[in-house]
Design an enzyme around this catalytic site. Structure first.
Site, PDB file in Angstrom:
ATOM      1  N   ALA A  27      -3.965  -9.959   8.820  1.00  0.00           N
ATOM      2  CA  ALA A  27      -4.662 -11.181   8.399  1.00  0.00           C
ATOM      3  C   ALA A  27      -4.609 -12.288   9.453  1.00  0.00           C
ATOM      4  CB  ALA A  27      -4.060 -11.671   7.093  1.00  0.00           C
ATOM      5  N   PRO A  36      -7.387 -17.708   5.200  1.00  0.00           N
ATOM      6  CA  PRO A  36      -5.917 -17.803   5.169  1.00  0.00           C
ATOM      7  C   PRO A  36      -5.277 -16.416   5.197  1.00  0.00           C
ATOM      8  CG  PRO A  36      -6.921 -18.912   3.256  1.00  0.00           C
ATOM      9  CD  PRO A  36      -8.014 -18.197   3.956  1.00  0.00           C
ATOM     10  N   ASP A  37      -4.071 -16.343   5.794  1.00  0.00           N
ATOM     11  CA  ASP A  37      -3.394 -15.038   5.702  1.00  0.00           C
ATOM     12  C   ASP A  37      -2.677 -14.981   4.354  1.00  0.00           C
ATOM     13  OD1 ASP A  37      -0.681 -15.984   7.984  1.00  0.00           O
ATOM     14  OD2 ASP A  37      -1.069 -16.455   5.878  1.00  0.00           O
ATOM     15  N   PHE A  38      -1.776 -14.014   4.193  1.00  0.00           N
ATOM     16  CA  PHE A  38      -1.185 -13.807   2.863  1.00  0.00           C
ATOM     17  C   PHE A  38       0.146 -14.520   2.709  1.00  0.00           C
ATOM     18  CE2 PHE A  38      -4.198 -10.846   1.193  1.00  0.00           C
ATOM     19  CZ  PHE A  38      -4.779 -10.275   2.327  1.00  0.00           C
ATOM     20  N   ARG A  39       1.025 -14.335   3.744  1.00  0.00           N
ATOM     21  CA  ARG A  39       2.427 -14.724   3.533  1.00  0.00           C
ATOM     22  C   ARG A  39       2.852 -16.007   4.255  1.00  0.00           C
ATOM     23  NH1 ARG A  39       1.485  -9.521   3.436  1.00  0.00           N
ATOM     24  NH2 ARG A  39       2.164  -8.379   1.587  1.00  0.00           N
ATOM     25  N   ASN A 104      -7.309  -5.668   7.274  1.00  0.00           N
ATOM     26  CA  ASN A 104      -8.172  -6.735   6.779  1.00  0.00           C
ATOM     27  C   ASN A 104      -9.382  -6.159   6.050  1.00  0.00           C
ATOM     28  OD1 ASN A 104      -6.333  -8.322   8.078  1.00  0.00           O
ATOM     29  ND2 ASN A 104      -7.637  -8.730   9.863  1.00  0.00           N
ATOM     30  N   ASP A 106     -12.143  -8.103   5.461  1.00  0.00           N
ATOM     31  CA  ASP A 106     -13.254  -9.037   5.691  1.00  0.00           C
ATOM     32  C   ASP A 106     -14.382  -8.452   6.542  1.00  0.00           C
ATOM     33  OD1 ASP A 106     -10.892 -10.754   7.845  1.00  0.00           O
ATOM     34  OD2 ASP A 106     -12.263  -9.133   8.376  1.00  0.00           O
ATOM     35  N   HIS A 121      -7.402  -0.715   4.198  1.00  0.00           N
ATOM     36  CA  HIS A 121      -7.302  -1.360   2.876  1.00  0.00           C
ATOM     37  C   HIS A 121      -8.686  -1.596   2.286  1.00  0.00           C
ATOM     38  CE1 HIS A 121      -3.011  -3.018   3.817  1.00  0.00           C
ATOM     39  NE2 HIS A 121      -3.039  -1.714   3.597  1.00  0.00           N
ATOM     40  N   CYS A 129     -18.867  -0.425 -10.292  1.00  0.00           N
ATOM     41  CA  CYS A 129     -18.631  -0.548 -11.734  1.00  0.00           C
ATOM     42  C   CYS A 129     -17.597   0.489 -12.156  1.00  0.00           C
ATOM     43  CB  CYS A 129     -19.929  -0.312 -12.513  1.00  0.00           C
ATOM     44  SG  CYS A 129     -19.631  -0.284 -14.302  1.00  0.00           S
ATOM     45  N   CYS A 156     -24.251  -2.739 -16.932  1.00  0.00           N
ATOM     46  CA  CYS A 156     -23.935  -1.957 -18.148  1.00  0.00           C
ATOM     47  C   CYS A 156     -22.921  -2.717 -19.014  1.00  0.00           C
ATOM     48  CB  CYS A 156     -23.365  -0.583 -17.758  1.00  0.00           C
ATOM     49  SG  CYS A 156     -21.635  -0.627 -17.225  1.00  0.00           S
ATOM     50  N   SER A 195       2.447  -9.097   9.687  1.00  0.00           N
ATOM     51  CA  SER A 195       3.902  -9.262   9.495  1.00  0.00           C
ATOM     52  C   SER A 195       4.586  -7.906   9.395  1.00  0.00           C
ATOM     53  CB  SER A 195       4.164 -10.069   8.215  1.00  0.00           C
ATOM     54  OG  SER A 195       3.552  -9.401   7.104  1.00  0.00           O
ATOM     55  N   ASP A 236       0.429 -17.734  19.543  1.00  0.00           N
ATOM     56  CA  ASP A 236      -0.847 -17.831  18.817  1.00  0.00           C
ATOM     57  C   ASP A 236      -1.844 -16.830  19.422  1.00  0.00           C
ATOM     58  OD1 ASP A 236      -2.678 -19.715  17.026  1.00  0.00           O
ATOM     59  OD2 ASP A 236      -3.755 -19.113  18.825  1.00  0.00           O
TER      60      ASP A 236
HETATM   61  N1  APR Z   1      -1.677 -16.222  15.807  1.00  0.00           N
HETATM   62  C1  APR Z   1      -0.657 -15.340  15.711  1.00  0.00           C
HETATM   63  N2  APR Z   1      -0.135 -14.930  14.530  1.00  0.00           N
HETATM   64  C2  APR Z   1      -0.669 -15.463  13.405  1.00  0.00           C
HETATM   65  C3  APR Z   1      -1.743 -16.395  13.422  1.00  0.00           C
HETATM   66  C4  APR Z   1      -2.246 -16.769  14.703  1.00  0.00           C
HETATM   67  N3  APR Z   1      -3.255 -17.637  14.824  1.00  0.00           N
HETATM   68  N4  APR Z   1      -2.047 -16.734  12.141  1.00  0.00           N
HETATM   69  C5  APR Z   1      -1.203 -16.042  11.341  1.00  0.00           C
HETATM   70  N5  APR Z   1      -0.368 -15.283  12.101  1.00  0.00           N
HETATM   71  C6  APR Z   1       0.667 -14.360  11.645  1.00  0.00           C
HETATM   72  C7  APR Z   1       1.548 -14.920  10.550  1.00  0.00           C
HETATM   73  O1  APR Z   1       2.644 -15.638  11.093  1.00  0.00           O
HETATM   74  C8  APR Z   1       1.994 -13.642   9.836  1.00  0.00           C
HETATM   75  O2  APR Z   1       3.214 -13.146  10.401  1.00  0.00           O
HETATM   76  O3  APR Z   1      -0.004 -13.258  11.059  1.00  0.00           O
HETATM   77  C9  APR Z   1       0.881 -12.638  10.122  1.00  0.00           C
HETATM   78  C10 APR Z   1       0.088 -12.295   8.879  1.00  0.00           C
HETATM   79  O4  APR Z   1       0.962 -11.623   8.002  1.00  0.00           O
HETATM   80  P1  APR Z   1       0.551 -11.446   6.471  1.00  0.00           P
HETATM   81  O5  APR Z   1       0.082 -12.731   5.917  1.00  0.00           O
HETATM   82  O6  APR Z   1       1.711 -10.729   5.811  1.00  0.00           O
HETATM   83  O7  APR Z   1      -0.721 -10.479   6.506  1.00  0.00           O
HETATM   84  P2  APR Z   1      -0.747  -8.923   6.776  1.00  0.00           P
HETATM   85  O8  APR Z   1       0.387  -8.484   7.650  1.00  0.00           O
HETATM   86  O9  APR Z   1      -2.119  -8.595   7.239  1.00  0.00           O
HETATM   87  O10 APR Z   1      -0.537  -8.323   5.292  1.00  0.00           O
HETATM   88  C11 APR Z   1      -0.631  -6.922   5.157  1.00  0.00           C
HETATM   89  O11 APR Z   1      -0.426  -7.150   2.778  1.00  0.00           O
HETATM   90  O12 APR Z   1      -1.046  -8.497   1.086  1.00  0.00           O
HETATM   91  C12 APR Z   1      -1.273  -7.278   1.619  1.00  0.00           C
HETATM   92  O13 APR Z   1      -3.190  -5.916   1.600  1.00  0.00           O
HETATM   93  C13 APR Z   1      -2.690  -7.151   2.054  1.00  0.00           C
HETATM   94  O14 APR Z   1      -3.592  -6.306   4.140  1.00  0.00           O
HETATM   95  C14 APR Z   1      -2.601  -7.149   3.573  1.00  0.00           C
HETATM   96  C15 APR Z   1      -1.208  -6.588   3.813  1.00  0.00           C
END
Ligand code: APR
Length: 251
Positions: A27, A36-39, A104, A106, A121, A129, A156, A195, A236
């Protein structure tokens, strides 16, 4: 600054000398596009709850998921790829990466031009449906508006569900098998913006390590696999990709 540039040069040398480099994205790659990412502290889970993608929650309270989908999924369709997506498409064009595995949903890697993509995913592009199996491709604006106007109920009358993997569901087998094959045969494995806490996606870098691949992790914040990485770039992604862009044509 010199230290980072030195590490980037080591990364690029390994990439250039690789025969089967594979990338796994999460994410974090789409955050610069506005998703937004997830965590992270202001991620989707902080706003909607950790169980928003649980399959039991979906069946128990579909409208809670649909309310989230309106704000957090359908809006993804309006979002554009960013520099990270376009760099990964360029790396594939130049033959420097053989496969792009993404967690992702998206679809931005495909929009940016990558062809060898494993969406392990699934993607929000297709909704089905649960009763009659009717398929709604929501890149088609009429299908999208039909679902939005009917609160994601099928013609339906039954519930529809996006073609994404909820917690508690199997991953799309064909996509994951492709991703596993790529990982098991890779000689360089790069993770970006994930992550690495969700399995089986996080198992993929481990398959690569078992093949003596070199692991490079680019992520703001720790991951459980950092200690196995040849280099961990805690930076970043836009910054990292800007560096790479300046040097890539010298490869
Ligand atoms: N540059 C570098 N790292 C970034 C940036 C950025 N601009 N923005 C966010 N991050 C990092 C965050 O610090 C985080 O460690 O990206 C990581 C995203 O981690 P998660 O939010 O856990 O997302 P992800 O690893 O894709 O989650 C995996 O979990 O919720 C389920 O199915 C969902 O596919 C998802 C899976």
């Amino acid at each position: 600054m010199e230290k980072v540039e030195g590490l980037i040069k080591i990364f690029l040398t390994n990439l250039k000398n690789s025969k089967r480099a594979v990338v796994l994205t999460g994410a974090g790659v789409s955050v610069p596009s506005g998703i937004p990412d997830f965590r992270s502290p202001n991620g989707l889970y902080a706003k909607y709850g950790q169980d928003i993608f649980d399959i039991e929650m979906f069946y128990r309270d579909p409208d809670r998921f649909y309310d989230f989908a309106r704000e957090g999924l359908i809006t993804m369709l309006e979002v554009q790829p960013n520099k990270v997506h376009y760099l990964l498409a360029k790396l594939e064009d130049k033959g420097l990466i053989k496969g792009l595995i993404t967690q992702n949903i998206d679809g931005l890697h495909i929009i940016a031009g990558n062809k060898n993509v494993a969406e392990i995913h699934g993607s929000i592009r297709i909704w089905n449906c649960l009763k009659c199996g009717k398929r709604y491709e929501i890149l088609n604006i009429d299908n999208k508006n039909y679902l939005l106007d009917n609160n994601f109920r099928c013609s339906c009358g039954s519930l529809t569900k996006p073609d994404i993997t909820f917690f508690g569901e199997m991953l799309p087998l064909e996509e994951f098998s492709k991703a596993q094959r790529w990982a098991e045969n890779s000689d360089v494995f790069i993770t970006m913006g994930t992550s690495l806490v969700v399995y089986p996606a996080a198992q993929l870098p481990i398959y690569a390590l078992r093949n003596n691949a070199k692991l490079f992790i680019i992520n703001k914040g720790e991951t459980p696999l950092d200690k196995y990485a040849t280099i961990k770039f805690d930076t970043d992604l836009i910054e990292f990709c800007t560096y790479i862009e300046e040097l890539i044509d010298s490869l």
